[in-house]
Design a protein around this motif. Structure first.
Motif, PDB file in Angstrom:
ATOM      1  N   LEU A 169       0.852  -1.195   0.000  1.00 57.44           N
ATOM      2  CA  LEU A 169       0.000   0.000   0.000  1.00 57.44           C
ATOM      3  C   LEU A 169       0.885   1.242   0.000  1.00 57.44           C
ATOM      4  N   ASN A 170       0.488   2.259  -0.789  1.00 51.66           N
ATOM      5  CA  ASN A 170       1.195   3.535  -0.730  1.00 51.66           C
ATOM      6  C   ASN A 170       0.181   4.679  -0.654  1.00 51.66           C
ATOM      7  N   TRP A 171       0.677   5.885  -0.391  1.00 54.60           N
ATOM      8  CA  TRP A 171      -0.211   7.030  -0.188  1.00 54.60           C
ATOM      9  C   TRP A 171      -0.974   7.397  -1.453  1.00 54.60           C
ATOM     10  N   ASN A 172      -0.372   7.189  -2.608  1.00 52.63           N
ATOM     11  CA  ASN A 172      -1.077   7.503  -3.858  1.00 52.63           C
ATOM     12  C   ASN A 172      -2.347   6.673  -4.004  1.00 52.63           C
ATOM     13  N   GLN A 173      -2.264   5.401  -3.595  1.00 50.77           N
ATOM     14  CA  GLN A 173      -3.454   4.544  -3.655  1.00 50.77           C
ATOM     15  C   GLN A 173      -4.543   5.060  -2.717  1.00 50.77           C
ATOM     16  N   ILE A 174      -4.131   5.449  -1.511  1.00 52.37           N
ATOM     17  CA  ILE A 174      -5.110   5.898  -0.521  1.00 52.37           C
ATOM     18  C   ILE A 174      -5.822   7.158  -0.988  1.00 52.37           C
ATOM     19  N   PHE A 175      -5.080   8.102  -1.533  1.00 52.41           N
ATOM     20  CA  PHE A 175      -5.652   9.391  -1.908  1.00 52.41           C
ATOM     21  C   PHE A 175      -5.767   9.568  -3.420  1.00 52.41           C
ATOM     22  N   ASN A 176      -5.732   8.448  -4.133  1.00 48.75           N
ATOM     23  CA  ASN A 176      -6.003   8.454  -5.575  1.00 48.75           C
ATOM     24  C   ASN A 176      -5.143   9.472  -6.326  1.00 48.75           C
ATOM     25  N   ASN A 177      -3.831   9.410  -6.035  1.00 49.68           N
ATOM     26  CA  ASN A 177      -2.838  10.249  -6.724  1.00 49.68           C
ATOM     27  C   ASN A 177      -3.059  11.757  -6.542  1.00 49.68           C
ATOM     28  N   SER A 178      -3.699  12.147  -5.442  1.00 47.35           N
ATOM     29  CA  SER A 178      -3.913  13.569  -5.180  1.00 47.35           C
ATOM     30  C   SER A 178      -2.578  14.281  -4.991  1.00 47.35           C
ATOM     31  N   LYS A 179      -2.401  15.403  -5.678  1.00 47.94           N
ATOM     32  CA  LYS A 179      -1.148  16.146  -5.565  1.00 47.94           C
ATOM     33  C   LYS A 179      -0.965  16.753  -4.178  1.00 47.94           C
ATOM     34  N   ASP A 180      -2.062  16.873  -3.430  1.00 46.74           N
ATOM     35  CA  ASP A 180      -1.968  17.408  -2.071  1.00 46.74           C
ATOM     36  C   ASP A 180      -1.089  16.520  -1.185  1.00 46.74           C
ATOM     37  N   TYR A 181      -0.924  15.269  -1.583  1.00 39.17           N
ATOM     38  CA  TYR A 181      -0.153  14.340  -0.757  1.00 39.17           C
ATOM     39  C   TYR A 181       1.122  13.893  -1.463  1.00 39.17           C
ATOM     40  N   GLN A 182       1.692  14.804  -2.235  1.00 41.72           N
ATOM     41  CA  GLN A 182       2.963  14.535  -2.904  1.00 41.72           C
ATOM     42  C   GLN A 182       4.086  15.341  -2.259  1.00 41.72           C
ATOM     43  N   GLN A 183       3.890  15.769  -1.026  1.00 41.18           N
ATOM     44  CA  GLN A 183       4.912  16.584  -0.361  1.00 41.18           C
ATOM     45  C   GLN A 183       6.233  15.813  -0.279  1.00 41.18           C
ATOM     46  N   THR A 184       7.316  16.521  -0.492  1.00 43.34           N
ATOM     47  CA  THR A 184       8.632  15.886  -0.389  1.00 43.34           C
ATOM     48  C   THR A 184       9.495  16.685   0.571  1.00 43.34           C
ATOM     49  N   ILE A 185      10.650  16.118   0.847  1.00 44.84           N
ATOM     50  CA  ILE A 185      11.585  16.758   1.768  1.00 44.84           C
ATOM     51  C   ILE A 185      12.534  17.704   1.042  1.00 44.84           C
ATOM     52  N   ASP A 186      12.454  17.730  -0.285  1.00 44.72           N
ATOM     53  CA  ASP A 186      13.445  18.459  -1.083  1.00 44.72           C
ATOM     54  C   ASP A 186      13.527  19.940  -0.722  1.00 44.72           C
ATOM     55  N   LEU A 187      12.373  20.576  -0.497  1.00 39.59           N
ATOM     56  CA  LEU A 187      12.386  22.003  -0.181  1.00 39.59           C
ATOM     57  C   LEU A 187      13.113  22.263   1.131  1.00 39.59           C
ATOM     58  N   TYR A 188      12.825  21.437   2.139  1.00 38.30           N
ATOM     59  CA  TYR A 188      13.493  21.567   3.432  1.00 38.30           C
ATOM     60  C   TYR A 188      15.004  21.392   3.268  1.00 38.30           C
ATOM     61  N   LYS A 189      15.387  20.368   2.522  1.00 38.40           N
ATOM     62  CA  LYS A 189      16.811  20.086   2.324  1.00 38.40           C
ATOM     63  C   LYS A 189      17.502  21.260   1.640  1.00 38.40           C
ATOM     64  N   THR A 190      16.864  21.805   0.626  1.00 37.88           N
ATOM     65  CA  THR A 190      17.457  22.909  -0.132  1.00 37.88           C
ATOM     66  C   THR A 190      17.608  24.156   0.720  1.00 37.88           C
ATOM     67  N   GLU A 191      16.548  24.502   1.454  1.00 32.74           N
ATOM     68  CA  GLU A 191      16.590  25.714   2.275  1.00 32.74           C
ATOM     69  C   GLU A 191      17.564  25.574   3.439  1.00 32.74           C
ATOM     70  N   ASN A 192      17.505  24.429   4.123  1.00 35.04           N
ATOM     71  CA  ASN A 192      18.380  24.230   5.275  1.00 35.04           C
ATOM     72  C   ASN A 192      19.846  24.143   4.860  1.00 35.04           C
ATOM     73  N   ASN A 193      20.092  23.600   3.668  1.00 38.14           N
ATOM     74  CA  ASN A 193      21.458  23.402   3.200  1.00 38.14           C
ATOM     75  C   ASN A 193      22.214  24.727   3.070  1.00 38.14           C
ATOM     76  N   LYS A 194      21.476  25.815   2.902  1.00 40.27           N
ATOM     77  CA  LYS A 194      22.114  27.134   2.802  1.00 40.27           C
ATOM     78  C   LYS A 194      22.786  27.530   4.116  1.00 40.27           C
ATOM     79  N   LYS A 195      22.361  26.898   5.219  1.00 41.75           N
ATOM     80  CA  LYS A 195      22.895  27.239   6.542  1.00 41.75           C
ATOM     81  C   LYS A 195      23.842  26.169   7.085  1.00 41.75           C
TER      82      LYS A 195
END
Length: 444
Positions: free
Chosen positions: A203-229
């Motif tokens: 089971l994955n989250w896409n199945q549960i929420f039928n591929n809703s983009k609202d549940y495609q959050q990733t860690i990339d933004l956090y990594k990019t912003e924090n990496n500056k510090k």
């Protein structure tokens, strides 16, 4: 009819191998389990927050998400606290008819803030009629399981009797079963290291929420912003890196007793960076090396084992005496008058005191995010006993710099060095930095 599924709430147990809470959820829901991690703003706003350590934590989360996807599940990141995250998920689940949340699991934590958070979230799930299960994880023996047998099970405040009782309990069948469970997890991990991962979840989250983009959050933004510090090079992270560390240290274990105090040697495990976020645990390490109870005469394996018990000891102290997070353990030292010379403190932080072994350690810390344990003791003694600066200043600075910064062992180590904590070195014992240099770093 809606299918039951489970959510495992990851916190400081960032691995699949030997994760007993995740396993219980997997068993109850026949592999239909997904993972969740919430970015708790209160955690991110701590005064001793470290951007370097947070970056390593996020790299570990990223590796965990990849692993979960490889084996048929997934890990969702939500940029809100746990209660808000679960409230939102429950609301969304009501709007779809295919899946019904059956169980939420997580692994126990013993820090003061974590205990308060978990009490609140348990109340939240009870109000929403959601079943929960909390399972021990990074400690082998939990605080409520170990106390003075002849004194109403009161907690130990001295390491030696604690360790003796810990080793007695270690031999009990239930504890040995916990270690055996970790061996199965290690077999899974070794298999995965060979590229032989099975799809053990379905089971994955896409199945549960039928591929809703609202549940495609990733860690990339956090990594990019924090990496500056970020100010240092962040090492590789994840369960496979932790497994490699276990395998590599196997060759050094028999020389640990003689080599562990020599800062120039690679004679220590450096597992603390993985223990902090649960990519490794004390039970897992014991299972991997087959560590067994010891008597007074210690081999290298026994000396290493005793260090793992020290780690558990400091967690027991924090759990029973949460006030140590902000004040001295020993009441008689709560009103000490520290000199707190800010200029000297800055020179100590920069590694410019003029004492070579102190300065080398402080520069290593600032450059790499790590410091050898012998040197940690030396620089802590120097700050508190020679410069007469409050141990809390040093403890906070370590947490700001260390990739393995962990409240219980860091606090315990600093209070030990300052002679204000449980089972500390005597107040009159002061590490002479010149003698320490001659003994442990003679070639500078």
């Amino acid at each position: 009819m809606a299918q039951n599924f489970g959510i495992h709430w990851f916190r400081r147990d960032l691995r699949v191998a030997g994760n007993q809470a995740l396993k219980k959820n997997w068993e109850q829901n026949q592999g239909q389990v997904v993972g969740l991690f919430t970015f708790d703003k209160q955690f991110l706003s701590r005064p001793d927050f470290s951007h370097n350590r947070f970056q390593f934590f996020m790299e570990t989360l990223h590796a965990l998400k990849q692993e979960m996807q490889e084996i048929g599940s997934d890990l969702l990141f939500m940029d809100i606290g746990p209660e808000a995250a679960f409230s939102e998920l429950l609301l969304q689940l009501k709007q779809q008819k295919h899946y019904q949340l059956d169980l939420v699991t997580w692994s126990a934590d013993y820090e003061p803030y974590a205990k308060t958070r978990d009490t609140n979230i348990l109340s939240f799930f009870k109000q929403n009629s959601i079943a929960t299960q909390v399972v021990r994880d990074h400690l082998l023996i939990e605080p409520h399981e170990l106390g003075k047998p002849n004194d109403d099970n009161k907690p130990y405040q001295v390491y030696s009797p604690f360790a003796r009782q810990w080793l007695k309990i270690f031999e009990e069948g239930d504890v040995q079963k916990r270690i055996k469970e970790q061996k199965a997890g290690l077999r899974y991990l070794e298999k995965r290291a060979k590229g032989e991962s099975d799809k053990i979840f379905n089971l994955n989250w896409n199945q549960i929420f039928n591929n809703s983009k609202d549940y495609q959050q990733t860690i990339d933004l956090y990594k990019t912003e924090n990496n500056k510090k970020v100010t240092i090079s962040i090492p590789p992270a994840g369960s496979l890196v932790a497994l490699k560390a276990l395998q590599d240290f196997k060759n050094s274990l028999d020389g640990y007793k003689d080599g562990r105090d020599i800062p120039s040697l690679k004679a220590t495990s450096r597992f603390s960076i993985f223990l902090k976020n649960g990519t490794l645990t004390v039970p897992q390490i014991i299972a991997f090396y087959g560590l067994e109870p010891y008597k007074k005469k210690k081999t290298s394996r026994d000396s290493f084992f005793s260090e793992l018990i020290w780690r558990e000891f400091y967690y027991h102290i924090l759990a029973h005496f949460p006030q140590v997070e902000n004040q001295t353990f020993l009441p008689q030292y709560r009103n000490l008058k520290w000199e707190n010379n800010t200029e000297w403190f800055e020179l100590w932080k920069e590694g410019k005191t003029g004492f070579p072994i102190v300065d080398a350690g402080m520069r290593e810390l600032k450059t790499t995010g790590w410091m050898h344990n012998r040197v940690r003791m030396i620089v802590a003694s120097f700050l508190t006993k020679d410069l007469l600066i409050d141990w809390r200043w040093g403890e906070k600075y370590f947490m700001e710099q260390l990739l393995d910064g962990d409240l219980a062992p860091n606090n315990g180590g600093w209070q030990w060095a300052a002679s204000t904590g449980c089972d500390p070195q005597p107040y009159f014992r002061i590490f002479n930095p010149w003698l320490q240099s001659r003994k442990f770093d003679p070639q500078a």
